[in-house]
Design a protein around this motif. Structure first.
Motif, PDB file in Angstrom:
ATOM      1  N   ASP A  33       0.833  -1.200   0.000  1.00 60.39           N
ATOM      2  CA  ASP A  33       0.000   0.000   0.000  1.00 60.39           C
ATOM      3  C   ASP A  33       0.865   1.247   0.000  1.00 60.39           C
ATOM      4  O   ASP A  33       2.006   1.233   0.468  1.00 60.39           O
ATOM      5  CB  ASP A  33      -0.904   0.018   1.244  1.00 60.39           C
ATOM      6  CG  ASP A  33      -2.129  -0.863   1.078  1.00 60.39           C
ATOM      7  OD1 ASP A  33      -2.390  -1.280  -0.072  1.00 60.39           O
ATOM      8  OD2 ASP A  33      -2.803  -1.128   2.082  1.00 60.39           O
TER       9      ASP A  33
ATOM     10  N   ASP B  55       0.003   3.985   1.606  1.00 59.29           N
ATOM     11  CA  ASP B  55      -0.398   4.838   2.730  1.00 59.29           C
ATOM     12  C   ASP B  55       0.502   4.663   3.949  1.00 59.29           C
ATOM     13  O   ASP B  55       0.189   5.152   5.027  1.00 59.29           O
ATOM     14  CB  ASP B  55      -1.857   4.566   3.106  1.00 59.29           C
ATOM     15  CG  ASP B  55      -2.094   3.119   3.505  1.00 59.29           C
ATOM     16  OD1 ASP B  55      -1.134   2.334   3.481  1.00 59.29           O
ATOM     17  OD2 ASP B  55      -3.246   2.779   3.833  1.00 59.29           O
TER      18      ASP B  55
ATOM     19  N   GLN C 107       0.980   2.065   5.661  1.00 52.14           N
ATOM     20  CA  GLN C 107       0.533   1.092   6.672  1.00 52.14           C
ATOM     21  C   GLN C 107       1.433  -0.141   6.640  1.00 52.14           C
ATOM     22  O   GLN C 107       1.648  -0.779   7.662  1.00 52.14           O
ATOM     23  CB  GLN C 107      -0.936   0.722   6.470  1.00 52.14           C
ATOM     24  CG  GLN C 107      -1.882   1.864   6.839  1.00 52.14           C
ATOM     25  CD  GLN C 107      -3.305   1.396   7.111  1.00 52.14           C
ATOM     26  OE1 GLN C 107      -4.159   1.513   6.250  1.00 52.14           O
ATOM     27  NE2 GLN C 107      -3.562   0.872   8.298  1.00 52.14           N
TER      28      GLN C 107
ATOM     29  N   ARG D 215      -2.722   4.255   9.920  1.00 51.39           N
ATOM     30  CA  ARG D 215      -2.629   5.347   8.966  1.00 51.39           C
ATOM     31  C   ARG D 215      -2.442   6.655   9.734  1.00 51.39           C
ATOM     32  O   ARG D 215      -3.218   6.951  10.646  1.00 51.39           O
ATOM     33  CB  ARG D 215      -3.924   5.406   8.170  1.00 51.39           C
ATOM     34  CG  ARG D 215      -3.775   5.809   6.737  1.00 51.39           C
ATOM     35  CD  ARG D 215      -5.162   5.966   6.146  1.00 51.39           C
ATOM     36  NE  ARG D 215      -5.290   5.368   4.815  1.00 51.39           N
ATOM     37  CZ  ARG D 215      -4.854   5.957   3.704  1.00 51.39           C
ATOM     38  NH1 ARG D 215      -4.251   7.121   3.759  1.00 51.39           N
ATOM     39  NH2 ARG D 215      -5.014   5.366   2.538  1.00 51.39           N
TER      40      ARG D 215
HETATM   41 MG    MG Z   1      -4.687   1.604   4.293  1.00 51.07          MG
END
Ligand code: MG
Ligand code: UDP
Length: 333
Positions: A102, A104, A106, A211
């Motif tokens: 991902d 983001d 994470q 996040r």
């Molecule tokens: Mg995420």
């Protein structure tokens, strides 16, 4: 070190989808550089900007200028979704190993070297991350995925606890045989099991972080879509190469019941001379016979459709010049 763990001729592509990840994109690429510098194999990053409306594109372009041409940036013409972005990155990737994660932050880039070692040492085709200590709120996210994971394990024989974890590693020649569409990125292990032995798919506990910048792109409606996708996956794993058997067996069964009803009524009419025009069985028989014919012909159509290759589900607006791409380490090009 075992022979297979020496990274002989391997190279790595890290594929990352970004949708409105300003504040995360640049940080993640910097963090990847820190985590992957110890690697002895050449590596590249394939960043796919999935039609972001914020400054993700500019942030990715700045990362490319800062770090070099091994940071490849693909900008979609519009938002096509996480699966399409991952599929594009996989199509563009040149490495013999492909990691997806991902954008983001994470997932933790520091897990990547461990994933590589685990895949090579155990001679696997895919290793799925397992978010052992998942940093997402609420049972509503964890319970449905637990049920889905268990169903997948039952039908495919894939022993993966956490299909929803994006951090995964694949051998490129395996994942490139799979076409991911819709939101099927959550079911990659099942799709990969359709082209390799489920025993060659492993899992490894990975770090998972909350996040800190931006929001999750999915709401509660994800649960329904996961259930529908699961139905398709379970169907596909059993009948993808013979959909005519699935529809046809229902069709034949219904047709036989309908045919028997109509045959019986015909006898009643001919032998006993009784009028059958108003009998409920007549309507049921006609309905069953018709449904049976419909299902058998649907099966034939499905067989014809499976013989046509699916279209790609995305369009690229721009991609950093492919011939200029360089590997990060040990490259001779
Ligand atoms: Mg995420
Ligand atoms: N993403 C994307 N296109 C979309 C939705 C999400 O590229 O239409 C990316 C997003 O930027 C992130 C990853 O897919 O890098 C996972 O998305 P998100 O964090 O929203 O999902 P969650 O962690 O909540 O499952």
């Amino acid at each position: 070190m075992t022979e297979s763990a020496e990274h002989g001729h391997d190279s790595l592509s890290v594929v990352i989808p970004f949708y409105n990840e300003v504040g995360n994109a640049g940080e993640l690429i910097a963090e990847l550089h820190e985590a992957l510098t110890p690697l002895t194999m050449p590596w590249e990053i394939v960043a796919v900007n999935d039609g972001s409306r914020d400054d993700t594109a500019a942030e990715l372009a700045a990362s490319r200028r800062r770090f070099g041409d091994h940071v490849c940036v693909i900008n979609f013409a519009r938002n096509f979704g996480q699966t399409a972005a991952m599929q594009t990155g996989i199509d563009y990737a040149r490495g013999s190993l492909i990691v997806t994660m991902d954008g983001d932050r994470q997932n933790d880039p520091h897990d990547i070297p461990r994933l590589i070692d685990y895949l090579l040492e155990n001679d696997l085709d895919m290793v799925s991350g397992w978010r052992k200590d998942r940093q997402d709120a609420a049972i509503r996210r964890k319970l449905p995925s637990r049920i889905a994971n268990r169903l997948i394990r039952r039908t495919t024989g894939v022993d993966v606890r956490d299909n929803g974890c994006s951090l995964k590693i694949f051998r490129a020649h395996i994942i490139k045989q799979v076409v991911l569409m819709g939101e099927m990125h959550r079911f990659t292990s099942a799709w990969v099991a359709s082209v390799t032995d489920p025993q060659r798919i492993g899992e490894m506990a990975v770090n998972h972080r909350a996040r800190t910048v931006g929001d999750s792109k999915y709401g509660i409606s994800r649960t329904t879509r996961v259930i529908l996708d699961l139905v398709v996956v379970l169907f596909y794993m059993r009948f993808s190469r013979r959909p005519g058997h699935f529809f046809g067996s229902f069709g034949l069964a219904l047709g036989a019941v309908g045919g028997a009803m109509l045959g019986y009524l015909l006898m009643v009419k001919l032998i006993m001379g009784v009028d059958v025009g108003g009998r409920p069985m007549l309507f049921a028989g006609v309905l069953f016979a018709l449904a049976g014919v419909q299902l058998v012909t649907t099966g034939v159509l499905a067989e014809i459709l499976t013989r046509n290759a699916p279209a790609k589900g995305y369009a690229v607006r721009s991609a950093s010049a492919m011939h200029e791409r360089r590997w990060k380490a040990g490259d001779s090009e």
